[in-house]
Design a protein around this motif. Structure first.
Motif, mmCIF file in Angstrom:
data_model
loop_
_atom_site.group_PDB
_atom_site.id
_atom_site.type_symbol
_atom_site.label_atom_id
_atom_site.label_comp_id
_atom_site.label_asym_id
_atom_site.label_seq_id
_atom_site.Cartn_x
_atom_site.Cartn_y
_atom_site.Cartn_z
ATOM 1 N N VAL A 456 0.891 -1.166 0.000
ATOM 2 C CA VAL A 456 0.000 0.000 0.000
ATOM 3 C C VAL A 456 0.927 1.214 0.000
ATOM 4 O O VAL A 456 1.439 1.617 1.050
ATOM 5 C CB VAL A 456 -0.913 -0.006 1.246
ATOM 6 N N ASP A 457 1.182 1.783 -1.190
ATOM 7 C CA ASP A 457 2.220 2.814 -1.316
ATOM 8 C C ASP A 457 1.692 4.183 -0.904
ATOM 9 O O ASP A 457 0.487 4.389 -0.739
ATOM 10 C CB ASP A 457 2.749 2.845 -2.753
ATOM 11 N N CYS A 458 2.634 5.113 -0.752
ATOM 12 C CA CYS A 458 2.270 6.490 -0.413
ATOM 13 C C CYS A 458 2.332 7.344 -1.679
ATOM 14 O O CYS A 458 2.826 6.902 -2.713
ATOM 15 C CB CYS A 458 3.214 7.040 0.655
ATOM 16 N N ARG A 459 1.850 8.588 -1.583
ATOM 17 C CA ARG A 459 1.761 9.426 -2.773
ATOM 18 C C ARG A 459 3.036 10.215 -3.054
ATOM 19 O O ARG A 459 3.344 10.526 -4.190
ATOM 20 C CB ARG A 459 0.586 10.406 -2.625
ATOM 21 N N THR A 460 3.781 10.559 -2.003
ATOM 22 C CA THR A 460 4.919 11.452 -2.186
ATOM 23 C C THR A 460 6.027 10.814 -3.020
ATOM 24 O O THR A 460 6.230 9.598 -2.985
ATOM 25 C CB THR A 460 5.497 11.899 -0.827
ATOM 26 N N GLN A 461 6.734 11.640 -3.770
ATOM 27 C CA GLN A 461 7.918 11.196 -4.505
ATOM 28 C C GLN A 461 9.198 11.556 -3.746
ATOM 29 O O GLN A 461 10.296 11.266 -4.198
ATOM 30 C CB GLN A 461 7.958 11.859 -5.894
ATOM 31 N N ASP A 462 9.012 12.208 -2.578
ATOM 32 C CA ASP A 462 10.166 12.639 -1.778
ATOM 33 C C ASP A 462 10.612 11.490 -0.869
ATOM 34 O O ASP A 462 9.932 11.133 0.088
ATOM 35 C CB ASP A 462 9.763 13.862 -0.932
ATOM 36 N N THR A 463 11.769 10.916 -1.186
ATOM 37 C CA THR A 463 12.257 9.766 -0.417
ATOM 38 C C THR A 463 12.507 10.134 1.038
ATOM 39 O O THR A 463 12.142 9.394 1.954
ATOM 40 C CB THR A 463 13.565 9.233 -1.040
ATOM 41 N N ALA A 464 13.128 11.291 1.287
ATOM 42 C CA ALA A 464 13.566 11.663 2.635
ATOM 43 C C ALA A 464 12.416 11.682 3.630
ATOM 44 O O ALA A 464 12.559 11.251 4.771
ATOM 45 C CB ALA A 464 14.261 13.016 2.608
ATOM 46 N N ARG A 484 -3.037 5.530 8.871
ATOM 47 C CA ARG A 484 -1.844 6.152 8.276
ATOM 48 C C ARG A 484 -2.165 7.501 7.636
ATOM 49 O O ARG A 484 -3.332 7.819 7.354
ATOM 50 C CB ARG A 484 -1.251 5.225 7.219
ATOM 51 N N ASP A 485 -1.110 8.255 7.353
ATOM 52 C CA ASP A 485 -1.199 9.444 6.503
ATOM 53 C C ASP A 485 -0.739 8.994 5.124
ATOM 54 O O ASP A 485 0.445 8.759 4.900
ATOM 55 C CB ASP A 485 -0.291 10.546 7.051
ATOM 56 N N SER A 486 -1.668 8.840 4.198
ATOM 57 C CA SER A 486 -1.345 8.234 2.898
ATOM 58 C C SER A 486 -0.418 9.105 2.050
ATOM 59 O O SER A 486 0.110 8.649 1.040
ATOM 60 C CB SER A 486 -2.629 7.943 2.116
ATOM 61 N N GLU A 487 -0.191 10.344 2.475
ATOM 62 C CA GLU A 487 0.720 11.210 1.731
ATOM 63 C C GLU A 487 2.148 10.676 1.790
ATOM 64 O O GLU A 487 2.848 10.655 0.773
ATOM 65 C CB GLU A 487 0.659 12.629 2.301
ATOM 66 N N PHE A 488 2.585 10.232 2.991
ATOM 67 C CA PHE A 488 3.991 9.843 3.101
ATOM 68 C C PHE A 488 4.208 8.489 3.794
ATOM 69 O O PHE A 488 5.336 8.044 3.942
ATOM 70 C CB PHE A 488 4.777 10.928 3.858
ATOM 71 N N GLN A 489 3.132 7.788 4.202
ATOM 72 C CA GLN A 489 3.294 6.515 4.897
ATOM 73 C C GLN A 489 2.806 5.351 4.037
ATOM 74 O O GLN A 489 1.634 5.309 3.652
ATOM 75 C CB GLN A 489 2.539 6.539 6.235
ATOM 76 N N ALA A 490 3.732 4.437 3.722
ATOM 77 C CA ALA A 490 3.405 3.235 2.942
ATOM 78 C C ALA A 490 3.353 2.034 3.869
ATOM 79 O O ALA A 490 3.996 2.011 4.920
ATOM 80 C CB ALA A 490 4.451 3.027 1.855
ATOM 81 N N LEU A 491 2.593 1.012 3.466
ATOM 82 C CA LEU A 491 2.431 -0.194 4.288
ATOM 83 C C LEU A 491 2.772 -1.439 3.482
ATOM 84 O O LEU A 491 2.370 -1.565 2.318
ATOM 85 C CB LEU A 491 0.980 -0.307 4.785
ATOM 86 N N LEU A 492 3.507 -2.345 4.100
ATOM 87 C CA LEU A 492 3.782 -3.631 3.480
ATOM 88 C C LEU A 492 3.481 -4.724 4.509
ATOM 89 O O LEU A 492 4.202 -4.845 5.507
ATOM 90 C CB LEU A 492 5.242 -3.732 3.028
#
Length: 693
Positions: A456-464, A484-492
């Motif tokens: 379940v990926d996040c939207r941001t392209q900013d790795t940091a 989660r905050d789907s902007e910067f938090q991904a789930l695996l």
């Protein structure tokens, strides 16, 4: 000049101690435990230098209950006669004058570790109290110092660092405090570190001391080292003595099955260098001197892939290498390239070239050089700087290895062939891994479908700023999606316990679905080809249940990261979430909303309930006890584990990679017996309340 002709006239005095207390970091690196241990090494190394020169074969280190440390040797003893230039006794010169010692071209030491002559004086300057006793000429001499200043302590009520102290005024006195046999010689140094200099948490690390003593015993065959830890009131003793030298050391260090036996590469070279020396009138002049450098190396290749190269100059460890390691690695690569090129058709090499990492895979080596007055980069002696050593080591390695490959002995031929095959296999594996990695670079939005479907990926392209939560189980995943905050938090999500990669081969690890998907999602490769800059997420957070199974899953995941993605751990980008164990709802009077308090251990819960009871506050019964993340609702999970402003995270650090490697191998490796012994030995110290049953 006879080696036994070691007196105070050899001691060259250059300057005083004022700068040491002002800037201790320049001399010992830091004022924490690392600097504390460095001071101890300085005193121990002086005794080891005596043993290297053939005087004394026994050194004892005692950690006393009062915080002091004592180093005892049976060597020649510090000179007690008067040093003519200063008019001071040799003992006082050694402990009060920077750059003074028997190691400035005096002939007393052909090769020594403590070459700068600042070791004893720096330790003295940074000690609240230092006592030295010398057995020499049938007598025992003593002298005491406070923060580098010589004088006499009033010890009527026992020896303590804060006893009344009277410094010498007109002239220093080296006290005669006893008599010994005519042939009895040696030195005892006991000191209390200065709390004004070192931080409160600085402590002598017994494990580090034991490891250093073991290492020294390997490097000086026949030298016996004893360590006595009496800090807790009980005496814990360890003894180290090895007669096999660096061959035995390399075999001790090796963790994988042997591909070759341990080969010894040794030789000598000479060089000239211009050094400043004191002339008869006391002036510093430049002089060209002839130096010799002895090289002694033990190498052994195993079936594994990790590299362990230990390097030493006059038995002083150089963990950051230097010119001797440059020469060793350069010559190793050049010699093996030559051998592979001459057998190119047989080994099916093609046009590809072997690189250094291919040659070093599976290598365990101990590289030692001995030379007079080596140049180090800084007083902490972590990097050898003498330029000429590089070529000398390279020549010795090339000559010895070429002779080994040219040997007509059946055993040598077989081992040489196996080594060349391993190096070529490593080269092919590296090239294959690089090709694979280039196709696995971070996917853009259009390519994201090739990542595992359960991500379940996040939207941001900013790795940091991005975070990847590795979540235990599908039930926790459902709640985490809402929290989660789907902007910067991904789930695996992962299902249960992944493969124990410490026991498994690389191919087994890569064919394991859970391990493969974690590596693919992070997107930076694995093993030696891991590229930290390619990692798709700034933080990787392991989110498992707060029970025994959750702890086991977290340990298995950490084993995977440590073994195959270590740069991510070393960069401080791997975290463990800290989910709470209990939720206590405190009932507030009137219309005021009830207060929710989370606790993270049984002890913390009990403390909280006592405080509430004392304050006369009520709480709802029964108290909610979380057995897993799936029991929380989304708001609770966000508040305790995922919301940046409220959560607690534990950063996973690798302060000492070698120690961590040993622990992982002990707890997760193939050897059952050491693990069983560890569990039995540790059982008494385990709190039974921590068992979640």
């Amino acid at each position: 000049m006879s080696n036994n002709d070691y007196s105070a006239r050899h001691l060259s005095v250059l300057e005083g101690l004022e700068a040491v207390r002002k800037r201790p970091g320049m001399y010992i690196g830091s004022t924490d435990s690392r600097g504390l241990m460095h001071c101890l090494w300085e005193i121990i190394d002086n005794s080891v230098d005596e043993a290297l020169a053939g005087h004394g074969n026994r050194i004892e280190v005692t950690l006393h209950k009062d915080g002091s440390v004592e180093v005892t040797d049976k060597a020649r003893g510090i000179p007690v006669d008067i040093e003519p230039k200063t008019g001071l006794s040799g003992v006082e010169v050694v402990f009060t004058k920077l750059h003074a010692g028997g190691k400035f071209g005096s002939g007393s030491y052909a090769a020594s570790g403590g070459l700068h002559g600042v070791g004893a004086s720096v330790v003295n300057a940074l000690s609240q109290r230092l006592d030295v006793e010398v057995d020499r000429g049938g007598k025992t001499y003593a002298m005491s110092f406070r923060r580098g200043e010589p004088g006499i302590f009033d010890d009527k009520k026992g020896i303590k660092p804060d006893n009344p102290f009277k410094p010498f005024e007109d002239g220093s006195i080296l006290r005669e405090v006893g008599k010994v046999g005519k042939n009895v010689t040696g030195t005892r140094v006991r000191y209390w570190v200065d709390p004004q200099i070192f931080i409160k948490d600085a402590v002598f690390a017994l494990e580090e001391l034991s490891a250093r003593a073991r290492q020294t015993a390997f490097l000086v065959p026949g030298l016996s080292l004893g360590i006595n830890d009496a800090r807790d009131g009980k005496s814990s003793k360890q003894e180290f003595k090895f007669d096999g030298g660096i061959i035995e050391y390399a075999e001790y260090l090796a963790k994988d099955p042997a591909l070759t036996s341990t080969w010894r590469l040794s030789g000598t070279g000479s060089f000239t260098e211009t050094v400043p020396v004191l002339d008869a009138s006391g002036n510093m002049v430049s002089k060209e001197v002839e130096r010799s450098c002895d090289v002694d190396i033990a190498v052994r290749w195993g079936t594994g892939y990790d590299t362990d190269v230990k390097s030493y100059v006059n038995i002083i460890a150089t963990p950051k290498g230097g010119t001797h390691i440059q020469g060793f690695e350069q010559s190793l690569l050049k010699t093996l390239r030559t051998q592979i090129e001459s057998n190119a058709r047989k080994l099916k090499v093609g046009n590809d070239k072997v690189e250094k990492e291919d040659v070093l895979a599976g290598l365990t080596a101990v590289v030692t050089v001995r030379l007079a007055e080596p140049q180090f980069e800084g007083q902490t002696k972590e990097i050898l700087g003498t330029p000429a050593v590089k070529n000398i080591v390279a020549n010795v390695v090339a000559k010895s290895l070429t002779a080994r490959f040219a040997s007509s002995k059946r055993d040598d031929k077989a081992q040489s062939a196996l080594l060349l095959e391993k190096v070529v296999a490593e080269m092919k594996s590296r090239i294959s891994a690089r090709s694979h990695k280039e196709t696995q670079r971070r996917k853009n939005a259009l390519e994201s479908s090739s990542l595992p479907t359960k991500l379940v990926d996040c939207r941001t392209q900013d790795t940091a700023g991005s975070e990847l939560f590795i979540v235990e189980g599908d039930s926790a995943l459902g709640t985490a999606k809402l929290a989660r905050d789907s902007e910067f938090q991904a789930l695996l999500p992962i299902r249960g316990k992944i493969l124990n990669v410490q026991k498994a081969s690389i191919s087994d690890m890569l064919s394991n679905a859970e391990c493969a998907s974690i590596i693919q999602v992070i997107g930076a490769g694995s093993g030696r080809s891991f590229d930290l800059d390619s990692a798709r997420y700034g933080k990787v957070i392991l989110m498992s249940d707060a029970d025994v199974d959750g702890a086991h899953i977290r340990t298995l995941l950490l084993t995977l990261f440590f073994r195959y993605m270590r740069p991510l751990v070393e960069a401080g980008r791997v975290f463990a979430a800290v989910p709470p164990l209990h939720r206590v709802e405190v009932v507030n009077a009137g219309s005021k909303a009830n207060e929710v308090i989370y606790t993270y251990s049984q002890a913390e819960l009990e403390d909280l309930l006592k405080k509430l009871e004392k304050a006369g506050k009520r709480y709802k019964e029964p108290i909610q006890r979380y057995k897993g993340l799936g029991e929380m609702d989304a708001d609770q999970l966000a508040e305790t584990t995922m919301d940046k402003n409220a959560r607690s995270l534990r950063r996973v650090r690798v302060e000492d990679a070698a120690a961590a490697e040993t622990v992982f191998e002990l707890l997760m490796g193939n050897e059952v017996a050491p693990r069983r012994d560890f569990i039995i030995d540790s059982a008494d110290g385990f709190e039974r309340e921590r068992i979640d049953a």
